[in-house]
Design a protein around this motif. Structure first.
Motif, short mmCIF file in Angstrom:
data_model
loop_
_atom_site.label_atom_id
_atom_site.label_comp_id
_atom_site.label_asym_id
_atom_site.label_seq_id
_atom_site.Cartn_x
_atom_site.Cartn_y
_atom_site.Cartn_z
N ARG A 252 -3.05 10.21 2.47
CA ARG A 252 -1.38 9.71 2.74
C ARG A 252 -0.95 9.88 4.27
O ARG A 252 -0.28 9.22 4.79
N GLN B 247 -1.93 6.86 6.14
CA GLN B 247 -1.08 5.67 5.66
C GLN B 247 0.08 6.02 6.50
O GLN B 247 0.63 4.95 7.15
N MET C 14 -4.42 1.34 7.14
CA MET C 14 -3.66 1.36 5.80
C MET C 14 -4.82 1.06 4.80
O MET C 14 -4.71 1.72 3.86
N ASP D 226 0.79 -1.14 -0.01
CA ASP D 226 0.01 0.08 -0.10
C ASP D 226 1.01 1.28 -0.04
O ASP D 226 0.51 2.36 -0.74
N PHE D 227 1.81 1.15 0.77
CA PHE D 227 2.89 2.25 0.92
C PHE D 227 3.54 2.55 -0.28
O PHE D 227 3.52 3.66 -0.92
N THR E 262 -5.64 3.34 1.76
CA THR E 262 -5.33 3.21 0.20
C THR E 262 -6.48 2.94 -0.74
O THR E 262 -6.41 3.30 -1.74
#
Length: 433
Positions: A126, A129, A98, A31-32, A102
């Motif tokens: 973001r 996240q 997360m 995801d990051f 996302t």
């Protein structure tokens, strides 16, 4: 219970722990990382279309870097609850946060549709996240380190780091498949094709959540330990081992510096300035991800035999001259040299990060270990991961590739100095205060 049955149960539990650490880490960092790939290839056009080219890229990479502002908050918050309540429950929350953020990015309308609300919402998601990942890595490595038998923490800690390498492969591979599928319609790719990797996260998160819910809490940190802790974990940590947090954070700079330079700035530069096809850039990154996995495994296992500090120091020492040389090599405009340079960079990333899953937790007392590992890893991620990709375009425009190379070399050298100042930890018990 007979010794044979007990041993079998312990092995079964370790397999579940290793799988949970690996899968959860892979999906959270997937995801990051897909955000980073999209920030380099898509977001300047979709979310910052009114800015000039350089400013659009800078704004896109700045939005990418905004997650690092939230990571210290996530590290402190999830570290507190991880030390007070437990590792496994905390990791379920980071995973869900997360996933929501996302998928939210994948559903977000473009600036052309809703105006300035689009980039603002992008930055907000973001930040979520970053908040989630601030507590993810430490919790995942502690699941492995605190369950692992003596003498094998490097091996079992490896699985969290393999998850990070797998995320590099997955994120670039999914974007490669999607971009190839939309090869005849770049407009469709920019309109909605890029969203597929983000929406796919919902399925992956559900799988990781199921696996994580099968893992028990490590016995290294029991209820009595949590209740006996005087004050908050972060307060006690700073009083007792504050200087070590800074040194550990410095030691953790090198790997994220190389990860995010390779995955964002180098990716953008190769596609935009060197004219390489997006498919070539993504293919090289996929191959590099496999090398990161292999070298992470080798260095993590080696750290059980030769020591965390020794293996990490050798890896970071090699990264110092390479950090200076890699960008000038990429600038040769030779596709073969570009491919070799990127793959070698990912191999060094693996070598640097392999022992870290055992090294950082072993540096700190169990009662505030989650907080300590989260904060130190976050310091390294901010200095190494957030600043270089944002500063590199400006440095390149102002002073050329020499300035970018000097910045990278200086950060790698700082990381080496911090590793040298830390003690050896291999062989120490992870269950003691």
């Amino acid at each position: 219970m007979t010794p044979i049955v007990a041993a079998s149960g312990a092995r079964s539990q370790m397999r579940r722990v290793a799988t949970a650490s690996y899968v959860g880490s892979a999906i959270e960092f997937y995801d990051f990382f897909i955000y980073g790939t999209a920030a380099a290839l898509v977001f300047p056009t979709v979310f910052f279309p009114e800015l000039g080219h350089v400013m659009a890229v800078t704004a896109s990479l700045g939005a990418f870097a905004s997650a690092f502002l939230a990571r210290p908050v996530g590290a402190a918050v999830f570290g507190h609850f991880g030390d007070r309540i437990g590792r496994t429950q905390t990791l379920v929350v980071t995973l869900l946060l997360m996933g929501v953020a996302t998928v939210g990015v994948g559903l977000l309308p473009s600036t052309a549709s809703i105006g300035i609300a689009a980039p603002l919402a992008l930055i907000g998601l973001r930040l979520i996240q970053g908040f989630a990942v601030g507590g993810e890595w430490a919790g995942a490595v502690l699941l492995s380190a605190e369950h692992a038998p003596e003498g094998r923490r490097g091996f079992y800690g490896m699985f969290t780091q393999l998850g990070l390498g797998t995320a590099l492969v997955l994120s670039n591979l999914v974007f490669l498949v999607v971009h190839t599928a939309f090869a005849d319609s770049s407009q469709a790719f920019l309109q909605w094709g890029w969203r597929i990797p983000f929406l796919l996260s919902a399925v992956l998160i559900a799988i990781a959540l199921y696996i994580r819910l099968t893992v028990s809490e490590p016995t290294a940190v029991g209820a009595d330990d949590r209740e006996a802790l005087p004050g908050t974990p972060i307060g006690v940590l700073m009083r007792r081992q504050g200087a070590r947090v800074l040194l550990a954070g410095g030691a953790a700079i090198c790997a994220p510096m190389l990860v995010f330079q390779a995955g964002t700035f180098f990716t953008h530069y190769a596609a935009d300035h060197l004219g390489y096809s997006t498919n070539l850039v993504l293919t090289v990154s996929v191959l590099g991800g496999f090398f990161a996995i292999a070298f992470a495994a080798a260095s993590a296992i080696s750290s059980d035999m030769w020591g965390r500090k020794r293996v990490t120091a050798w890896a970071v020492a090699l990264a110092v001259p390479w950090s200076v040389a890699v960008f000038p090599l990429i600038e040769t405009r030779d596709p073969a040299v570009f491919g070799v340079a990127m793959v070698a960079t990912y191999a060094l990333i693996g070598a640097c990060m392999g022992p870290m899953a055992a090294f950082l937790p072993e540096l700190f007392a169990a009662r505030y270990r989650y907080t300590a590992a989260a904060l130190s890893h976050t310091i390294g991620a901010i200095v190494g991961g957030a600043l270089p990709p944002v500063l590199s375009p400006a440095l390149l425009n102002a002073a050329g590739s020499t300035a970018v190379a000097a910045m990278m070399g200086a950060l790698a050298l700082l990381s080496f100095a911090c590793v040298a100042a830390l003690p050896e930890t291999a062989g120490r018990r992870a269950t003691r205060r």
